[in-house]
Write an enzyme that holds these catalytic residues in place. Structure first.
Site, PDB file in Angstrom:
ATOM      1  CB  SER A   1      -2.580 -35.304 -15.700  1.00  8.22           C
ATOM      2  OG  SER A   1      -3.008 -36.186 -14.715  1.00  8.22           O
TER       3      SER A   1
ATOM      4  CG  HIS B   1      -2.517 -34.192 -20.137  1.00  6.41           C
ATOM      5  ND1 HIS B   1      -2.619 -32.962 -19.549  1.00  6.41           N
ATOM      6  CD2 HIS B   1      -3.210 -35.053 -19.347  1.00  6.41           C
ATOM      7  CE1 HIS B   1      -3.349 -33.076 -18.446  1.00  6.41           C
ATOM      8  NE2 HIS B   1      -3.718 -34.325 -18.312  1.00  6.41           N
TER       9      HIS B   1
ATOM     10  CD  GLU C   1      -1.479 -29.620 -21.197  1.00  6.78           C
ATOM     11  OE1 GLU C   1      -1.277 -28.458 -20.819  1.00  6.78           O
ATOM     12  OE2 GLU C   1      -1.611 -30.579 -20.413  1.00  6.78           O
TER      13      GLU C   1
ATOM     14  CG  ASN D   1      -3.159 -30.034 -14.681  1.00  5.17           C
ATOM     15  OD1 ASN D   1      -4.246 -29.527 -14.983  1.00  5.17           O
ATOM     16  ND2 ASN D   1      -2.970 -31.338 -14.616  1.00  5.17           N
TER      17      ASN D   1
END
Ligand SMILES: NC(=O)c1ccc[n+]([C@@H]2O[C@H](COP(=O)([O-])OP(=O)(O)OC[C@H]3O[C@@H](n4cnc5c(N)ncnc54)[C@H](O)[C@@H]3O)[C@@H](O)[C@H]2O)c1
Length: 608
Positions: free
Chosen positions: A442, A463, A475, A513
């Protein structure tokens, strides 16, 4: 720096405020917000004096109130008798002098400083000295509006949210001059309206917009840089964070002109580049593409005012090369993510080789997976037969050599680049040519895993989100060296395991994120600056934006150490001063307050 008090704010002593504050309320400006507020106030049995700019506008306002209340009757939120009683409490006219009879005046005219200041000067002249004057401004300075009157101590902001009947939050905004008792009375009044008041100081955006708009702006900038498509950015935030809407769709709903105004006001005060409106907002506004209200903004809609997006004209589906065949999968790791991902693949019918550092660890991971499946059976989401079939597909092993024949390997070992590179180098020697090698990192660069192999074209990021079996998002991170057919393979595979893939490039934070953690960091800064309390900020974001968790609840769940690492990675990548981790977060991590896992983070969980 003095550490802020992290304990819940003391609740206001209701007995100190007079019973039933503000029996008569004037609402000046009966547009979107004013209409909703007038109805909400009348529902408490208070008299409402509605005031519009002129006779024609007053007529239209009355029609809007009648329509809104008729709609409430249709929806069974109001009985016909209650509606009649409610309407009898509301008068609508065009004479500001009528405000003289009110105990509280709520201003809801358009968002222009001079208009509001002139209105407050007039109200100050008309109303008796004890009358409280409240502005509904979203982004203007309450202090500057108060300064137009001779009673700044009785002026405050009451920031309701649209639509008023549905949104429970009210920000009660105090300037430095506002009498605290007046603010307490206003909070009590909001509670009587069935709302949840949170206290905010006078700064652009208050709590909710202050945190929300910086995030929306970053999403606009991410789209503008073509890092990901608008659909992928929106899907990532909905599915990865459980937000009710994606940021670009939300900007279209708010109105890009309004968003730009709020951001300009925030930038003027903060001088933080992250608040400077993304250039794309200016371009769209100049072109008259203001969002849903004009039928086009980031998306195109069926008609002005419609909420239904239509595909862009001439936008053909991107032509993709066909992916490789994947019939078997390997998963490396024995932790939460590895077992969750193994479960996802096995449930979709793929044989899974689950490799841990020893046979024992691999067996334990399989046992963990079995418990997760048992829980699904318990909840009626899976039959016992499906559980057994899924478990049969999983082969636990301590030998990497068992991965030789699989078509795709998912790496989900510790988030440590040296460990991952060593594993990729080993996989390169073992796994058959043509297999896809995927990492679920991540925060580390996918390309660094790729270059540990002699086949970087076969390496890609997938991800997953925790818990992998429940979270729909993946992702898909292609590096500059990833072969197009490898990207296709992974996109096709996501569809087969019923996950929603979004595509992005190999940079820190990917989509989710990179948008989520700066927002969480801003919330920590807001706390650090004593602007609002932990509870008020969490309440404000849940009620004002419909978020499933407030920022501090989320930080405590994710872990403060994990959050700090991600924030450092983001800051290191983009070198944006506004992305530097808030010192308070660093201090809490240094003190061992890591969130739920240690019993204390922003809240003391041990005491609860
Ligand atoms: N719309 C939202 O989502 C939202 C949410 C929270 C706060 N706000 C804030 O609430 C305030 C009102 O916004 P809105 O969306 O209801 O605007 P609006 O344009 O829907 O309504 C404004 C109303 O004020 C009337 N008006 C204009 N000048 C007047 C005057 N001198 N005297 C009396 N009435 C006058 C107009 O005729 C109009 O009916 C703004 O400050 C806005 O920033 C809006």
């Amino acid at each position: 720096m003095q550490a802020p008090d992290l304990s819940p704010a003391p609740t206001t002593d209701a007995s100190a405020a007079p019973a039933r504050p503000f029996p008569t309320v004037a609402v000046v400006g009966l547009g979107t917000m004013g209409t909703g507020i007038a109805v909400a106030v009348a529902r408490t049995g208070r008299r409402v004096i509605g005031i519009e700019a002129d006779g024609a506008a007053a007529g239209r306002a009355l029609a809007r109130i009648e329509e809104a209340t008729a709609h409430a009757v249709d929806r069974e939120r109001l009985s016909p008798a209650e509606r009649t009683a409610l309407l009898s409490l509301i008068s609508v006219g065009d004479q500001l002098d009528a405000a003289a009879a009110a105990d509280l005046v709520i201003e809801e005219v358009p968002e222009q400083l001079e208009l509001k200041r002139e209105l407050f000067a007039e109200l100050d002249r008309i109303c008796p000295p004890q009358t409280v004057l409240a502005t509904g401004t979203t982004s203007l300075s309450v202090t500057r509006i108060a300064a137009a009157t001779g009673r700044p101590e009785r002026v405050l902001g009451l920031h309701f949210f649209n639509p008023v009947h549905a949104m429970k939050l009210v920000e009660v905004v105090r300037s430095v001059l506002t009498d605290p008792q007046v603010a307490d009375q206003a909070a009590e009044f909001a509670r009587e309206l069935g709302k949840e008041p949170v206290a905010a100081g006078d700064r652009a955006g208050f709590v909710v917009n202050g945190l929300l708009f910086a995030y929306l702006n970053q999403a606009a900038a991410m789209f503008e840089s073509r890092y990901a498509t608008r659909e992928d950015i929106d899907a990532a935030m909905r599915l990865g964070c459980g937000l009710p809407m994606g940021p670009l769709a939300l900007l279209d709903l708010i109105g890009l002109d309004t968003a730009r105004t709020v951001l300009e006001a925030m930038y003027e005060q903060s001088k933080d580049r992250l608040h400077a409106p993304a250039p794309i907002l200016g371009q769209l506004v100049s072109a008259g593409l203001l969002g849903r209200k004009t039928g086009r903004g980031f998306y195109r809609y069926e008609a002005p005012g419609s909420s239904k997006p239509v595909p862009e004209q001439g936008a053909a589906e991107a032509v993709r090369v066909a992916g490789r065949t994947v019939e078997s999968v390997g998963v490396c790791g024995s932790g939460t993510m590895a077992t969750g991902i193994a479960e996802v693949f096995a449930k979709a019918g793929f044989p899974v080789v689950l490799v841990a550092r020893s046979q024992d660890k691999a067996d334990k991971a399989k046992a963990q997976l079995a418990r997760s499946l048992d829980r699904s059976v318990g909840k009626g989401r899976l039959t016992a037969e499906q559980r057994d079939r899924t478990l049969d597909l999983i082969t636990p092993t301590g030998a990497q050599a068992d991965l030789a024949g699989v078509d795709l390997v998912m790496e989900a070992v510790a988030e440590d680049l040296a460990v991952k590179r060593e594993l990729f180098a080993a996989l390169d020697k073992i796994v058959k040519p043509g297999a896809v090698l995927a990492t679920t990192t991540s925060s580390l660069p996918v390309i660094s895993c790729a270059t540990a192999t002699s086949r970087p074209q076969d390496v890609i990021g997938m991800h997953f989100f925790n818990p992998a079996p429940a979270m729909k998002l993946v992702e898909v991170v292609s590096t500059v060296l990833t072969a197009p057919e490898v990207t296709s393979t992974v996109l096709e595979l996501c569809a087969k395991v019923r996950k929603h893939p979004v595509e992005c490039g190999d940079r820190a934070g990917f989509i989710v994120n990179a948008l989520l953690f700066p927002y969480l960091n801003d919330a920590v800064r807001m706390l650090e600056e004593h602007y609002a309390t932990v509870d008020d900020i969490d309440t404000a974001m849940k009620l004002g934006c419909g978020y499933p968790m407030g920022p501090f609840e989320l930080l405590d769940v994710v872990g403060l150490d994990v959050s700090l690492t991600i924030e450092r990675v983001l800051h290191q990548e983009f070198r944006e001063p506004g992305l530097a981790a808030a010192p308070l977060l660093e201090h809490l991590v240094a003190a061992g307050c890591l969130g739920r896992k240690t019993g204390r983070g922003f809240r003391d969980h041990a005491r609860r």
